[in-house]
Design a protein around this motif. Structure first.
Motif, PDB file in Angstrom:
ATOM      1  N   UNK A 283      -1.507  -1.694  38.458  1.00 44.27           N
ATOM      2  CA  UNK A 283      -1.012  -1.170  39.731  1.00 44.27           C
ATOM      3  C   UNK A 283      -0.371   0.203  39.581  1.00 44.27           C
ATOM      4  N   UNK A 284      -0.100   0.615  38.351  1.00 39.44           N
ATOM      5  CA  UNK A 284       0.461   1.949  38.125  1.00 39.44           C
ATOM      6  C   UNK A 284      -0.610   3.034  38.199  1.00 39.44           C
ATOM      7  N   UNK A 285      -1.889   2.622  38.277  1.00 38.70           N
ATOM      8  CA  UNK A 285      -2.997   3.573  38.367  1.00 38.70           C
ATOM      9  C   UNK A 285      -3.485   3.677  39.811  1.00 38.70           C
ATOM     10  N   UNK A 286      -3.869   4.861  40.208  1.00 40.02           N
ATOM     11  CA  UNK A 286      -4.468   5.049  41.535  1.00 40.02           C
ATOM     12  C   UNK A 286      -5.989   5.178  41.442  1.00 40.02           C
ATOM     13  N   UNK A 287      -6.486   5.420  40.240  1.00 39.06           N
ATOM     14  CA  UNK A 287      -7.925   5.519  40.012  1.00 39.06           C
ATOM     15  C   UNK A 287      -8.180   5.390  38.514  1.00 39.06           C
ATOM     16  N   UNK A 288      -9.456   5.439  38.139  1.00 37.54           N
ATOM     17  CA  UNK A 288      -9.845   5.413  36.720  1.00 37.54           C
ATOM     18  C   UNK A 288     -10.527   6.721  36.335  1.00 37.54           C
ATOM     19  N   UNK A 289     -10.150   7.794  37.021  1.00 36.95           N
ATOM     20  CA  UNK A 289     -10.775   9.099  36.787  1.00 36.95           C
ATOM     21  C   UNK A 289     -10.648   9.588  35.348  1.00 36.95           C
ATOM     22  N   UNK A 290      -9.595   9.173  34.662  1.00 36.71           N
ATOM     23  CA  UNK A 290      -9.360   9.703  33.319  1.00 36.71           C
ATOM     24  C   UNK A 290     -10.115   8.936  32.231  1.00 36.71           C
ATOM     25  N   UNK A 291     -10.836   7.877  32.620  1.00 35.15           N
ATOM     26  CA  UNK A 291     -11.511   7.039  31.623  1.00 35.15           C
ATOM     27  C   UNK A 291     -13.032   7.187  31.698  1.00 35.15           C
TER      28      UNK A 291
END
Length: 297
Positions: A51-59
């Motif tokens: 829930x601390x992530x807003x997306x997975x753009x960095x992965x």
């Protein structure tokens, strides 16, 4: 490149990270960062809550291996729900994060199990076979897979890993199964004709890496060795490898009394073949049971 791994401190996750750490910067989803660092090393990152992530753009890749152990406790209604939610909630969160990403991961490899097929006879079953038996393990895995597939897009391919019984040198199911054999008290369960579909830990780790690196791979893959065996053959082979006699047989009613509904997993089985993995060019290091067990012990 960066990879997010759930279930990273488990049997498969730990072995996988050892092989991936030179290729990826790894982030492990864990409730206990101290335990994760102690087990996996300090060159990984940890994340305590999706829930601390807003997306997975960095992965670049996500490998979803999380889930309450399915055979550790008797299947009460409460335990069934715990098994389900431990898989479904994380998978749904990951899929939603993929959907919310402008540049989502190139691949999501999401766990499943051969329980997807439910109980089968001795007839081999592959990914192309629609034949399933509607019971708890099938419903568990089918919904698990459906949630993972909602992450699929033009930018993200999804691979589903239908895993069999994992043979490992330490830990996992083999450690529990081998104890009575080491004491000279092992033997087939019930009539012993039920099929067992297994895979060596080396091969499931290699298969995950194979799927990571092959852009044409998507959809379900049976993570099982190409030569399933009957429970009786498994028992005799394990006894030979351990140099122990195999003359006892565990009656079905004893297993049902001890384990309840969960005993069905041991008293019924499936001969699951890795057709799609082999067609894609994957090569097994441990294709035969005896060699795989010898390697483990």
């Amino acid at each position: 490149m960066r990879a997010l791994i759930t279930g990273g401190t488990g049997l498969i996750g730990t072995a996988l990270i050892k092989k991936l750490r030179n290729q990826y910067r790894i982030t492990v989803l864990t409730r206990d960062s101290v335990k994760a660092y102690k087990k996996l090393g300090h060159d990984i990152d940890t994340l305590n809550d999706l829930s601390s992530l807003s997306s997975l753009d960095s992965f670049d890749a996500v490998i979803n291996l999380a889930g309450e152990p399915i055979a550790d406790k008797r299947w009460t209604d409460k335990q069934k729900e715990r098994i389900e939610q431990s898989r479904w909630q994380i998978t749904e969160q990951l899929a939603q994060l993929c959907q919310a990403s402008e540049e989502p991961p190139e691949v999501l490899i999401s766990g499943s199990a051969i329980g997807y097929y439910g109980r089968q006879g001795e007839e081999p079953v592959t990914e192309a076979e629609p034949r399933v038996h509607d019971e708890f393990t099938h419903r568990l895995c089918a919904h698990w897979e459906q949630l993972a597939l909602t992450a699929e897009s033009e930018k993200t391919r999804v691979c589903l890993l239908r895993t069999g019984l994992v043979m490992a040198p330490s830990g996992g199911a083999l450690a529990r199964m081998s104890l009575p054999f080491k004491l000279g008290m092992g033997g087939p369960i019930g009539h012993g004709k039920q099929m067992m579909s297994w895979i060596h830990l080396d091969d499931i780790v290699d298969l995950i890496i194979f799927l990571l690196n092959n852009e044409k791979c998507s959809g379900p893959y049976n993570a099982t060795a190409p030569h399933p065996v009957s429970n009786e053959e498994f028992s005799k082979t394990l006894g030979k490898v351990l140099h122990r006699p195999v003359f006892l047989r565990v009656p079905a009613f004893v297993m049902k009394g001890l384990l309840g509904e969960m005993a069905d997993m041991l008293l019924t089985g499936q001969a699951v073949l890795p057709q799609r993995a082999q067609e894609a060019g994957f090569q097994f290091r441990h294709a035969q049971l005896r060699e795989a067990l010898q390697h483990c012990f």
